[in-house]
Design a protein around this motif. Structure first.
Motif, mmCIF file in Angstrom:
data_model
loop_
_atom_site.group_PDB
_atom_site.id
_atom_site.type_symbol
_atom_site.label_atom_id
_atom_site.label_comp_id
_atom_site.label_asym_id
_atom_site.label_seq_id
_atom_site.Cartn_x
_atom_site.Cartn_y
_atom_site.Cartn_z
ATOM 1 N N ALA A 285 0.819 -1.214 0.000
ATOM 2 C CA ALA A 285 0.000 0.000 0.000
ATOM 3 C C ALA A 285 0.856 1.269 0.000
ATOM 4 O O ALA A 285 0.334 2.362 -0.178
ATOM 5 C CB ALA A 285 -0.930 -0.011 1.216
ATOM 6 N N LEU A 286 2.167 1.121 0.219
ATOM 7 C CA LEU A 286 3.031 2.308 0.220
ATOM 8 C C LEU A 286 3.341 2.718 -1.221
ATOM 9 O O LEU A 286 3.456 1.864 -2.102
ATOM 10 C CB LEU A 286 4.334 2.020 0.973
ATOM 11 N N PRO A 287 3.507 4.018 -1.456
ATOM 12 C CA PRO A 287 3.748 4.479 -2.825
ATOM 13 C C PRO A 287 5.159 4.125 -3.308
ATOM 14 O O PRO A 287 6.103 4.135 -2.520
ATOM 15 C CB PRO A 287 3.582 6.004 -2.703
ATOM 16 N N GLY A 288 5.250 3.756 -4.573
ATOM 17 C CA GLY A 288 6.560 3.595 -5.196
ATOM 18 C C GLY A 288 7.326 2.354 -4.778
ATOM 19 O O GLY A 288 8.553 2.322 -4.871
ATOM 20 N N LEU A 289 6.615 1.333 -4.295
ATOM 21 C CA LEU A 289 7.290 0.085 -3.925
ATOM 22 C C LEU A 289 6.614 -1.082 -4.616
ATOM 23 O O LEU A 289 5.392 -1.206 -4.599
ATOM 24 C CB LEU A 289 7.174 -0.163 -2.415
ATOM 25 N N GLU A 290 7.431 -1.950 -5.222
ATOM 26 C CA GLU A 290 6.897 -3.213 -5.727
ATOM 27 C C GLU A 290 7.282 -4.297 -4.713
ATOM 28 O O GLU A 290 8.427 -4.352 -4.265
ATOM 29 C CB GLU A 290 7.506 -3.512 -7.100
ATOM 30 N N VAL A 291 6.322 -5.120 -4.319
ATOM 31 C CA VAL A 291 6.582 -6.184 -3.340
ATOM 32 C C VAL A 291 6.391 -7.525 -4.039
ATOM 33 O O VAL A 291 5.323 -7.805 -4.573
ATOM 34 C CB VAL A 291 5.607 -6.082 -2.145
ATOM 35 N N GLU A 310 19.566 5.042 -1.224
ATOM 36 C CA GLU A 310 19.140 6.134 -0.337
ATOM 37 C C GLU A 310 18.173 5.602 0.733
ATOM 38 O O GLU A 310 18.269 5.957 1.916
ATOM 39 C CB GLU A 310 18.480 7.190 -1.233
ATOM 40 N N ILE A 311 17.277 4.716 0.338
ATOM 41 C CA ILE A 311 16.322 4.139 1.300
ATOM 42 C C ILE A 311 17.057 3.243 2.299
ATOM 43 O O ILE A 311 16.823 3.307 3.508
ATOM 44 C CB ILE A 311 15.198 3.377 0.562
ATOM 45 N N PHE A 312 17.982 2.433 1.788
ATOM 46 C CA PHE A 312 18.784 1.576 2.672
ATOM 47 C C PHE A 312 19.528 2.415 3.710
ATOM 48 O O PHE A 312 19.489 2.122 4.914
ATOM 49 C CB PHE A 312 19.771 0.750 1.830
ATOM 50 N N GLU A 313 20.193 3.480 3.245
ATOM 51 C CA GLU A 313 20.955 4.347 4.156
ATOM 52 C C GLU A 313 20.030 5.065 5.138
ATOM 53 O O GLU A 313 20.365 5.229 6.311
ATOM 54 C CB GLU A 313 21.766 5.388 3.364
ATOM 55 N N GLY A 314 18.874 5.485 4.648
ATOM 56 C CA GLY A 314 17.901 6.163 5.498
ATOM 57 C C GLY A 314 17.421 5.253 6.619
ATOM 58 O O GLY A 314 17.258 5.689 7.769
ATOM 59 N N LEU A 315 17.193 4.001 6.286
ATOM 60 C CA LEU A 315 16.771 3.024 7.305
ATOM 61 C C LEU A 315 17.886 2.813 8.326
ATOM 62 O O LEU A 315 17.650 2.777 9.537
ATOM 63 C CB LEU A 315 16.398 1.692 6.632
ATOM 64 N N LEU A 316 19.107 2.678 7.827
ATOM 65 C CA LEU A 316 20.264 2.468 8.690
ATOM 66 C C LEU A 316 20.397 3.639 9.672
ATOM 67 O O LEU A 316 20.603 3.453 10.876
ATOM 68 C CB LEU A 316 21.513 2.366 7.803
ATOM 69 N N HIS A 317 20.245 4.828 9.148
ATOM 70 C CA HIS A 317 20.307 6.055 9.935
ATOM 71 C C HIS A 317 19.247 6.038 11.043
ATOM 72 O O HIS A 317 19.451 6.578 12.132
ATOM 73 C CB HIS A 317 20.101 7.239 8.986
ATOM 74 N N ARG A 318 18.118 5.390 10.766
ATOM 75 C CA ARG A 318 17.035 5.287 11.753
ATOM 76 C C ARG A 318 17.116 3.987 12.545
ATOM 77 O O ARG A 318 16.162 3.589 13.214
ATOM 78 C CB ARG A 318 15.686 5.409 11.040
ATOM 79 N N GLY A 319 18.249 3.293 12.450
ATOM 80 C CA GLY A 319 18.490 2.134 13.314
ATOM 81 C C GLY A 319 17.966 0.806 12.795
ATOM 82 O O GLY A 319 17.834 -0.157 13.550
ATOM 83 N N VAL A 320 17.684 0.713 11.488
ATOM 84 C CA VAL A 320 17.152 -0.541 10.934
ATOM 85 C C VAL A 320 18.088 -1.049 9.832
ATOM 86 O O VAL A 320 18.349 -0.352 8.846
ATOM 87 C CB VAL A 320 15.732 -0.348 10.348
ATOM 88 N N ALA A 348 8.725 -0.682 13.428
ATOM 89 C CA ALA A 348 9.811 0.307 13.405
ATOM 90 C C ALA A 348 10.343 0.471 11.976
ATOM 91 O O ALA A 348 10.611 1.588 11.513
ATOM 92 C CB ALA A 348 10.934 -0.115 14.349
ATOM 93 N N PHE A 349 10.476 -0.652 11.284
ATOM 94 C CA PHE A 349 10.926 -0.616 9.889
ATOM 95 C C PHE A 349 9.931 0.167 9.026
ATOM 96 O O PHE A 349 10.311 1.045 8.252
ATOM 97 C CB PHE A 349 11.089 -2.055 9.386
ATOM 98 N N LEU A 350 8.643 -0.130 9.197
ATOM 99 C CA LEU A 350 7.616 0.536 8.388
ATOM 100 C C LEU A 350 7.582 2.037 8.674
ATOM 101 O O LEU A 350 7.479 2.847 7.736
ATOM 102 C CB LEU A 350 6.242 -0.084 8.677
ATOM 103 N N ASN A 351 7.678 2.388 9.948
ATOM 104 C CA ASN A 351 7.651 3.819 10.300
ATOM 105 C C ASN A 351 8.835 4.551 9.692
ATOM 106 O O ASN A 351 8.682 5.638 9.129
ATOM 107 C CB ASN A 351 7.630 3.999 11.822
ATOM 108 N N ALA A 352 10.005 3.954 9.788
ATOM 109 C CA ALA A 352 11.208 4.561 9.212
ATOM 110 C C ALA A 352 11.043 4.696 7.697
ATOM 111 O O ALA A 352 11.365 5.726 7.108
ATOM 112 C CB ALA A 352 12.430 3.719 9.555
ATOM 113 N N LEU A 353 10.511 3.648 7.094
ATOM 114 C CA LEU A 353 10.342 3.648 5.640
ATOM 115 C C LEU A 353 9.352 4.724 5.209
ATOM 116 O O LEU A 353 9.582 5.435 4.210
ATOM 117 C CB LEU A 353 9.854 2.260 5.211
#
Ligand SMILES: *Cc1c(COP(=O)(O)O)cnc(C)c1O
Length: 357
Positions: A285-291, A310-320, A348-353
């Motif tokens: 349901a999130l925009p711009g993601l294929e699952v 960028e998403i990987f680094e952003g997650l890492l920055h938020r502890g995931v 936590a992963f979803l919120n960071a994402l």
């Protein structure tokens, strides 16, 4: 010194890049397909009591016979089939390849897939030949058959479900691969606890099929225990290359104990499957993601072009910590892989994402 290293270390070893394991200290660890649950305290107590009886001064049973009997039962293995245990299925992949290795001989696998097939083929001096999966990660059967015909692979590895794509391949396609393969076919069922589909019952029906399992993804990754089952004629040969005490005494005792209490691990696997489906629906349901559909304990995602890093680094920055697959293979451009964790970890992963997107 380096000239001696260059002279004596084999070129195929020098060309390898060591398997990278990132430091996950302090992070929510959703990168390595581990079971996120621990055992209830009373089970830990019972396990520690069992460990008190272990004789550390003696070598372990070289064939891990008691554990092997338990595993035969756990696998539902017919009595006329052979079984060999490894220090993780990684060691078993290595033993299979060492038993077959000779210059010019080929190891084949659909790609993208588990990286150890390629790595071990490389350091054993065998040629590795990947056959590209279709864009939906289905097996390209005509391509596999043509490649087998042309290159006569000594072994074909098929991860079922496949890592990192998460899907099961069509059974009839696999049957055709088994029939047409000139050599061994190893079906790697590392994610069996989450897929529930197995080729173990087919072991008598083909003279070239071996099935591999591991307790790692089930919840015992720290033990390092893999299983390879199949016709004794193959197993007896491969077993000659196994080092005598490859399954240490703590693993033998602990794995047997864990299987006695298998329902705990089964319930954890069921919880992980339910969480996988919930996480998958939320991500969709999130925009711009294929699952991609998954029968394993992880999900493969494709981000908008160029955004995976960028998403990987952003997650890492938020502890995931998840896994960035972008750049590892053409078919995995813009792809990320996330292991299903405990509900609060997934949240936590979803919120960071959501923040990053
Ligand atoms: C994780 C994984 C393994 C590794 O299993 P170990 O028993 O931990 O060595 C084997 N095959 C596949 C496809 C995997 O994803």
């Amino acid at each position: 010194m380096s000239s001696k290293v260059d002279k004596w270390i084999r070129p195929e070893v020098r060309a390898l890049r060591a398997y990278q394991v990132p430091d996950a200290k302090g992070l929510i660890k959703l990168d390595a397909m581990e079971n996120p649950y621990s055992w209830p305290p009373e089970l830990v107590e019972a396990w520690l009591t069992r460990l008190r009886g272990v004789t550390l001064n003696r070598y372990p049973d070289p064939r891990a016979r008691e554990l092997a009997i338990r595993l035969t039962d756990y696998l539902g293995l017919a009595p006329d089939q052979g079984l060999i245990l490894g220090n993780g299925s990684d060691e078993l992949i290595q033993l299979v390849i060492l038993a077959l290795a000779a210059p010019g001989r080929v190891v084949m696998a659909p790609e993208p897939t588990f990286v150890m097939y390629r790595m071990i083929a490389g350091f054993a001096g065998m040629d590795y030949y990947p056959v590209a999966l279709r864009s939906d990660f289905a097996l390209d059967l005509p391509a596999v058959k043509a490649a087998m015909e042309r290159l006569q692979p000594a072994v074909v590895f098929l991860a079922y479900p496949n890592n990192p794509t998460g899907n099961l391949w069509d059974e009839l396609d696999l049957t055709e691969v088994l029939r047409a393969a000139p050599g061994l076919v190893v079906i790697d069922e590392a994610y069996y606890p989450f897929a529930g589909r197995s080729w173990i019952s087919e072991l008598g029906s083909y003279d070239n099929l071996l099935v591999m399992r591991t307790v790692s993804k089930l919840g015992l990754a720290g033990l390092r225990l893999g299983m390879l089952a199949g016709p004794p004629a193959w197993i007896e040969q491969i077993d000659k290359l196994r080092l005598p005490y490859n399954i240490n005494v703590l693993t033998q005792v602990t794995a047997a104990f864990a299987l006695e209490h298998g329902s705990v691990l089964d319930e954890q696997a069921a919880a992980i499957c339910a969480e996988r489906d919930r996480l998958g629906r939320t991500l969709m349901a999130l925009p711009g993601l294929e699952v991609f559909p998954s029968q394993a304990n992880f999900l493969l995602l494709r981000t908008a072009p160029g955004r995976a890093g960028e998403i990987f680094e952003g997650l890492l920055h938020r502890g995931v910590l998840i896994k960035n697959l972008d750049g590892s293979a053409p078919a995995l451009a813009d792809c990320l892989r996330v292991t299903v964790g405990r509900p609060e970890e997934n949240e936590a992963f979803l919120n960071a994402l959501r923040e990053i997107l």
